[in-house]
Design an enzyme around this catalytic site. Structure first.
Site, PDB file in Angstrom:
ATOM      1  N   TYR A  16       7.645  41.033  54.903  1.00 37.53           N
ATOM      2  CA  TYR A  16       6.995  39.754  55.171  1.00 37.53           C
ATOM      3  C   TYR A  16       5.539  39.783  54.696  1.00 37.53           C
ATOM      4  O   TYR A  16       5.093  38.891  53.984  1.00 37.53           O
ATOM      5  CB  TYR A  16       7.065  39.424  56.668  1.00 37.53           C
ATOM      6  CG  TYR A  16       6.313  38.172  57.030  1.00 37.53           C
ATOM      7  CD1 TYR A  16       6.800  36.917  56.664  1.00 37.53           C
ATOM      8  CD2 TYR A  16       5.103  38.235  57.715  1.00 37.53           C
ATOM      9  CE1 TYR A  16       6.098  35.766  56.965  1.00 37.53           C
ATOM     10  CE2 TYR A  16       4.399  37.088  58.024  1.00 37.53           C
ATOM     11  CZ  TYR A  16       4.895  35.857  57.647  1.00 37.53           C
ATOM     12  OH  TYR A  16       4.194  34.715  57.938  1.00 37.53           O
ATOM     13  N   GLU A  38       6.593  28.785  63.372  1.00 37.44           N
ATOM     14  CA  GLU A  38       5.272  28.998  63.974  1.00 37.44           C
ATOM     15  C   GLU A  38       5.208  28.337  65.352  1.00 37.44           C
ATOM     16  O   GLU A  38       4.626  28.887  66.281  1.00 37.44           O
ATOM     17  CB  GLU A  38       4.159  28.463  63.073  1.00 37.44           C
ATOM     18  CG  GLU A  38       3.946  29.267  61.804  1.00 37.44           C
ATOM     19  CD  GLU A  38       3.384  30.658  62.012  1.00 37.44           C
ATOM     20  OE1 GLU A  38       2.903  30.978  63.118  1.00 37.44           O
ATOM     21  OE2 GLU A  38       3.423  31.454  61.057  1.00 37.44           O
ATOM     22  N   TRP A  46       4.621  37.226  66.534  1.00 40.15           N
ATOM     23  CA  TRP A  46       5.316  36.834  65.309  1.00 40.15           C
ATOM     24  C   TRP A  46       6.508  37.766  65.072  1.00 40.15           C
ATOM     25  O   TRP A  46       7.536  37.356  64.553  1.00 40.15           O
ATOM     26  CB  TRP A  46       4.362  36.842  64.116  1.00 40.15           C
ATOM     27  CG  TRP A  46       5.053  36.454  62.851  1.00 40.15           C
ATOM     28  CD1 TRP A  46       5.246  37.224  61.753  1.00 40.15           C
ATOM     29  CD2 TRP A  46       5.684  35.195  62.562  1.00 40.15           C
ATOM     30  NE1 TRP A  46       5.955  36.537  60.799  1.00 40.15           N
ATOM     31  CE2 TRP A  46       6.232  35.282  61.270  1.00 40.15           C
ATOM     32  CE3 TRP A  46       5.841  34.014  63.263  1.00 40.15           C
ATOM     33  CZ2 TRP A  46       6.924  34.238  60.668  1.00 40.15           C
ATOM     34  CZ3 TRP A  46       6.534  32.959  62.661  1.00 40.15           C
ATOM     35  CH2 TRP A  46       7.060  33.081  61.386  1.00 40.15           C
TER      36      TRP A  46
END
Length: 186
Positions: A16, A38, A46
Site C-alpha cells: 500500500y 477512509e 488504517w
C-alpha cells in the site's frame, strides 16, 4: 530502502505504501472507494481497514455507486451481519448516502475527479516533511474540503478523514524526505 516511519513490515502495508499512498488518482471508481474506506476507518487504524479491503469490495459491489444507491433496508441489514467489514450502522449507511452524493457530483462536474481535484488546483501538493511527527492530521484545506463535502451530502468526511483521504489518493504527497517514494528521491 527507507520508507515513511508509519509503515510496518506487513506485506500488505508495504505494498500500500510503496504503490498507492500519495499516488495521484483520477479514476472515479477508485476515488469513491477510497472515500468510503477512509470513512470506515474513522476511529480505527488504517491497518484494520486495509486488511478488510477485499471484503469491502465484495460487500459493496466493487464500490459501484449505481448499485449502492439502490440498496434496500434488507441489503443494509445483510451488510451489518457480514463479519468481513466494520459493522457500524452509521458507517454502512454512509456508503449509500455517499453514493447518492457522488452521483450528483458526477452529473454536475462531469466526473468526481474534476470536483475533488479542484481542491488542490488540479496539482498534487508535495510536502517536504523531515519526520512523520511534522505531518499534520488536518489543515485548512482538509477543513475546507470537509465543509464542502458535508454541504454536498457526504457523511463521515470530517477534516481528519479528508486529510487522510487527500494523502491516500495523492492530492497531497506526505512521504517524508527520507522515504524512497518522496518525489525528490524518485
Amino acid at each position: 530502502m527507507n520508507r515513511c516511519a508509519w509503515v510496518t513490515d506487513e506485506p500488505l502495508y508495504l505494498e500500500y505504501h510503496d504503490k498507492e499512498w500519495g499516488v495521484p488518482v483520477y479514476d472515479d471508481q477508485v476515488l469513491f472507494e477510497m472515500l468510503c474506506l477512509e470513512g470506515a476507518q474513522a476511529g480505527l487504524s488504517w491497518w484494520t481497514i486495509l486488511k478488510k479491503r477485499e471484503n469491502y469490495r465484495i460487500a459493496f459491489d466493487q464500490f459501484d455507486p449505481e448499485k449502492i444507491v439502490r440498496y434496500t433496508d434488507e441489503k443494509i441489514q445483510t451488510l451489518l451481519e457480514f463479519e468481513g467489514i466494520i459493522r457500524n450502522r452509521l458507517k454502512v449507511k454512509s456508503v449509500v448516502s455517499n453514493a447518492k452524493a457522488f452521483l450528483k457530483i458526477q452529473a454536475e462536474y462531469g466526473s468526481f475527479s474534476n470536483y475533488i481535484w479542484e481542491f488542490v488546483g488540479h496539482e498534487p501538493i508535495v510536502n517536504e516533511w523531515k519526520t512523520i511527527e511534522e505531518v499534520p492530521v488536518s489543515n485548512e484545506l482538509s477543513d475546507s474540503m470537509s465543509k464542502q463535502l458535508k454541504k454536498d451530502g457526504f457523511k463521515f468526511v470530517g477534516p481528519t478523514i479528508c486529510y487522510s483521504y487527500m494523502q491516500a489518493v495523492g492530492l497531497i504527497n506526505d512521504h517524508t524526505l527520507d522515504c524512497f517514494r518522496h518525489p525528490s528521491n524518485c
